[in-house]
Design an enzyme around this catalytic site. Structure first.
Site, mmCIF file in Angstrom:
data_model
loop_
_atom_site.group_PDB
_atom_site.id
_atom_site.type_symbol
_atom_site.label_atom_id
_atom_site.label_comp_id
_atom_site.label_asym_id
_atom_site.label_seq_id
_atom_site.Cartn_x
_atom_site.Cartn_y
_atom_site.Cartn_z
ATOM 1 N N ASP A 73 28.695 18.469 77.515
ATOM 2 C CA ASP A 73 28.876 18.273 76.080
ATOM 3 C C ASP A 73 28.016 17.105 75.587
ATOM 4 O O ASP A 73 28.191 15.971 76.052
ATOM 5 C CB ASP A 73 30.355 17.998 75.820
ATOM 6 C CG ASP A 73 30.662 18.014 74.346
ATOM 7 O OD1 ASP A 73 30.402 19.046 73.721
ATOM 8 O OD2 ASP A 73 31.112 16.992 73.826
ATOM 9 N N THR A 106 26.374 19.803 69.541
ATOM 10 C CA THR A 106 26.101 18.359 69.586
ATOM 11 C C THR A 106 24.863 18.063 70.423
ATOM 12 O O THR A 106 24.242 17.021 70.245
ATOM 13 C CB THR A 106 27.299 17.586 70.155
ATOM 14 O OG1 THR A 106 27.623 18.119 71.429
ATOM 15 C CG2 THR A 106 28.498 17.684 69.253
ATOM 16 N N THR A 107 24.512 18.957 71.332
ATOM 17 C CA THR A 107 23.261 18.762 72.079
ATOM 18 C C THR A 107 22.100 19.213 71.200
ATOM 19 O O THR A 107 21.098 18.505 71.080
ATOM 20 C CB THR A 107 23.279 19.589 73.383
ATOM 21 O OG1 THR A 107 24.513 19.371 74.046
ATOM 22 C CG2 THR A 107 22.147 19.201 74.293
ATOM 23 N N ASP A 406 35.609 22.572 72.167
ATOM 24 C CA ASP A 406 34.418 23.154 71.521
ATOM 25 C C ASP A 406 34.730 24.553 70.996
ATOM 26 O O ASP A 406 34.358 24.897 69.874
ATOM 27 C CB ASP A 406 33.256 23.243 72.517
ATOM 28 C CG ASP A 406 32.425 21.969 72.528
ATOM 29 O OD1 ASP A 406 32.986 20.926 72.172
ATOM 30 O OD2 ASP A 406 31.232 22.031 72.887
HETATM 31 N N1 LIG Z 1 23.880 33.838 76.642
HETATM 32 C C1 LIG Z 1 23.071 33.083 75.941
HETATM 33 N N2 LIG Z 1 21.779 33.401 75.839
HETATM 34 C C2 LIG Z 1 20.957 32.630 75.135
HETATM 35 N N3 LIG Z 1 21.293 31.530 74.492
HETATM 36 C C3 LIG Z 1 22.559 31.162 74.530
HETATM 37 C C4 LIG Z 1 23.523 31.916 75.262
HETATM 38 N N4 LIG Z 1 24.709 31.291 75.115
HETATM 39 C C5 LIG Z 1 24.486 30.210 74.343
HETATM 40 N N5 LIG Z 1 23.204 30.136 73.975
HETATM 41 C C6 LIG Z 1 22.548 29.136 73.135
HETATM 42 O O1 LIG Z 1 22.715 27.863 73.723
HETATM 43 C C7 LIG Z 1 22.731 26.873 72.714
HETATM 44 C C8 LIG Z 1 23.917 25.988 72.857
HETATM 45 O O2 LIG Z 1 23.854 25.278 74.040
HETATM 46 P P1 LIG Z 1 24.907 24.172 74.411
HETATM 47 O O3 LIG Z 1 26.273 24.697 74.180
HETATM 48 O O4 LIG Z 1 24.543 23.673 75.762
HETATM 49 O O5 LIG Z 1 24.613 23.029 73.418
HETATM 50 P P2 LIG Z 1 25.265 22.679 72.042
HETATM 51 O O6 LIG Z 1 26.162 23.750 71.586
HETATM 52 O O7 LIG Z 1 24.147 22.279 71.167
HETATM 53 O O8 LIG Z 1 26.037 21.362 72.358
HETATM 54 P P3 LIG Z 1 27.503 21.140 72.925
HETATM 55 O O9 LIG Z 1 28.053 22.467 73.321
HETATM 56 O O10 LIG Z 1 27.256 20.235 74.075
HETATM 57 O O11 LIG Z 1 28.237 20.502 71.822
HETATM 58 C C9 LIG Z 1 22.776 27.604 71.389
HETATM 59 O O12 LIG Z 1 21.526 27.551 70.788
HETATM 60 C C10 LIG Z 1 23.169 29.026 71.781
HETATM 61 O O13 LIG Z 1 22.623 29.952 70.897
HETATM 62 MG MG LIG Z 2 27.824 24.486 72.756
#
Ligand SMILES: Nc1ncnc2c1ncn2[C@@H]1O[C@H](COP(=O)(O)OP(=O)(O)OP(=O)(O)O)[C@@H](O)[C@H]1O
Ligand SMILES: [Mg+2]
Length: 539
Positions: A73, A106-107, A406
């Site tokens: 996260d 958040t990332t 989340d």
């Molecule tokens: N199966 C998938 N294929 C492609 N992209 C994906 C898949 N699942 C999630 N994503 C993408 O990954 C990204 C989110 O990644 P991640 O959850 O690591 O970071 P975040 O949501 O920005 O931050 P956090 O969850 O740490 O608050 C989004 O852009 C989402 O569209």
């Molecule tokens: Mg996320």
């Protein structure tokens, strides 16, 4: 970590090269400060870039006390990082803001901010004034928001439960507990739907959802509890009561303490007996009054001044068969009251039958050796739910709790703004292509800003591909082409390791997460650009 805190001596913008064309001549110090701020913020953004997406890496963080946290996260990673540079601290605040606003992304917001900063740096080197860049980026950010809201987002019928669960599941994809997303996503959806009226409500108070953690078992054992769950165990009386009458008290059942420090000198046995008798009567009086009201389950708020219960009162409560739970946390009192539909009782005078809550069943149960209490069938139950998260070790347990948070936030986003968009970098590429097109219609500095902003947006698909070990440049250019040809939903399906129609593959996310990320990242860059000095006050 301590990012480069010393300002890097950079040639002031406008010096060297074809200076004659330059519009804006910066003084040396502001340029240095700006550059130092940017370097610090970019260092932090780079540090968490690798954790974006389903194939992103997790971080193991050790704090000063030796406590270890494993997390993916963004907000948690940044919160635990010991950053020193003021601009890096701003970035930590940025991810916190995204956490409050959307809960997920958040990332992404930090990675995006890093890329926009880099774009700003290039524009500064061209000699464009920082305020103009800030304005240009703001306008590009607003354009993005409008495109997402009006053209990319598919309106969501909130009763489309599978879609809501798919969104929650996407947010869990990238977590340590991604294997359990098929269990946690429905739990998150169900929990939120139980505390709101899906048709009319436009926000969710996540305080109405109490997530408790218990070590032992596996994440698979996580469950949404019926009724109210209390973390405490039963300390006196029977372990199970049907047709319960519950009182929540905020006073103690132990001998009162004097306000002042004083000593009582006892010099014979009769006096000693009198003191003990007095104490016994005092406690007996309280317990009898409690029993007289018909109460058979007693919840006692944690007291910091003295013991909420002593041995004697415990003994009496035991004798009178009153199921007693002590040390209900002060911050939980509101939740308990809402769940049971009662009010806390602050003094014995108010301990009357009408102030009691009723429930069908109160019983203690054991989860992997930890004793907990659940209260079911409350007649006046408010809209609250309890979730019990289980995990085999502390690291997984807490990460499961954060991931569930989340997922809950994602469902909350859908309640707040009912639109879904594709994930997997599709919206970012689409926005980038649109901004490039818009830039062609513009003239002046704005055209440059739009172009730079469009390029910066590509960082999300680029990073997703990099982290998944796909050829980043090939993938992004291919995506760009697909979007230019009108394939709005073409994105990266990381699990398949290929470009696909991401909507068909069920990688969907709330539009609010993306909108908020772009919005906050743009604001952050505009703020950094406007800073031209750092003043340290000496205490
Ligand atoms: N199966 C998938 N294929 C492609 N992209 C994906 C898949 N699942 C999630 N994503 C993408 O990954 C990204 C989110 O990644 P991640 O959850 O690591 O970071 P975040 O949501 O920005 O931050 P956090 O969850 O740490 O608050 C989004 O852009 C989402 O569209
Ligand atoms: Mg996320």
């Amino acid at each position: 970590m301590a990012p480069a805190a010393t300002p890097i001596a950079r040639a002031p913008a406008g010096s060297g090269g074809d200076a004659s064309n330059k519009v804006f001549q910066d003084r040396r110090k502001p340029a240095e400060i700006r550059s130092s701020n940017m370097i610090a913020a970019k260092a932090v953004a780079d540090a968490i870039r690798t954790s974006l997406g389903p194939r992103g890496m997790d971080k193991m963080i050790q704090d000063g006390k030796g406590e270890v946290t494993i997390t993916n996260d963004g907000a948690t990673i940044l919160k635990q990082m010991n950053v020193l540079h003021p601009a890096a601290k701003m970035l930590v605040e940025l991810s916190k803001a995204q956490d409050t606003e959307a809960g997920d992304g958040t990332t992404s917001v930090v990675v995006l901010a890093g890329a926009i900063l880099e774009a700003a740096e290039k524009l500064l080197q061209k000699g464009i004034h920082p305020t103009q860049i800030a304005e240009g980026f703001r306008s590009a950010g607003l354009a993005c928001q409008e495109i997402v809201r009006k053209e990319l987002a598919t309106p969501l019928d909130i009763n489309d439960i599978p879609m809501v669960q798919k969104c929650a599941s996407t947010s869990l994809n990238s977590k340590v507990v991604s294997q359990q997303s098929s269990l946690l996503a429905p739990i998150a959806q169900e929990a939120v739907f139980r505390v709101i009226d899906p048709e009319n409500d436009t926000n969710v108070d996540l305080k109405d959802i109490k997530v408790s953690t218990v070590l032992g078992g596996t994440v698979e054992d996580t469950e949404l509890m019926e009724g109210l769950l209390l973390r405490q165990r039963v300390c006196a009386g029977p372990k199970k009561i049907e047709k319960a009458k519950i009182g929540l008290i905020q006073f103690c059942i132990s001998p009162p303490k004097t306000d002042m420090d004083m000593n009582i000198i006892i010099n014979d046995y009769t006096q000693m007996d009198r003191v003990l008798k007095e104490e016994r009567n005092y406690i007996l009086n309280i317990v009898k009054k409690i029993k007289a009201s018909g109460c058979n389950v007693l919840l006692i708020q944690k007291s910091i001044l003295r013991d909420a219960l002593n041995d004697l009162s415990q003994h009496f409560l035991d004798k009178l068969k009153i199921l007693t739970i002590r040390d209900v946390e002060r911050e939980d009192v509101e939740f308990v009251c809402k769940s049971l539909g009662c009010r806390p009782i602050a003094s014995l005078d108010h301990f009357t039958a009408e102030n009691l809550a009723t429930a069908e069943l109160v019983e203690e149960f054991s989860a992997s050796g930890t004793k907990l209490v659940k209260i079911n069938g409350s007649s006046n139950q408010g809209r609250t739910v309890s979730i019990l998260v289980r995990g085999s070790n502390k690291l997984v347990l807490h990460e499961a709790e954060r991931s569930l948070h989340d997922a809950l936030c994602v469902v909350r986003c859908l309640v707040k703004e009912r639109g879904v968009i594709a994930g997997g970098g599709a919206p970012e590429i689409e926005l980038s292509v649109r901004l490039f097109q818009k830039a062609l219609e513009l003239t002046g500095v704005d055209a440059y800003c739009y172009k730079a902003f469009a390029e910066a947006l590509e960082v999300i698909p680029m990073t997703l591909a990099e982290n998944a070990g796909m050829p980043a440049i090939n993938t992004v250019t291919q995506l760009r082409k697909l979007h230019a040809d009108g394939n709005k939903s073409a994105g990266l399906n990381i699990k398949k390791g290929a470009i696909a129609n991401i909507m068909d593959d069920n990688v969907v996310q709330p539009s609010l997460v993306t909108i908020s990320a772009i919005n906050l990242a743009t604001e952050f860059v505009a703020a950094i650009l406007k800073i031209d000095d750092i003043v340290n006050t000496v205490r």
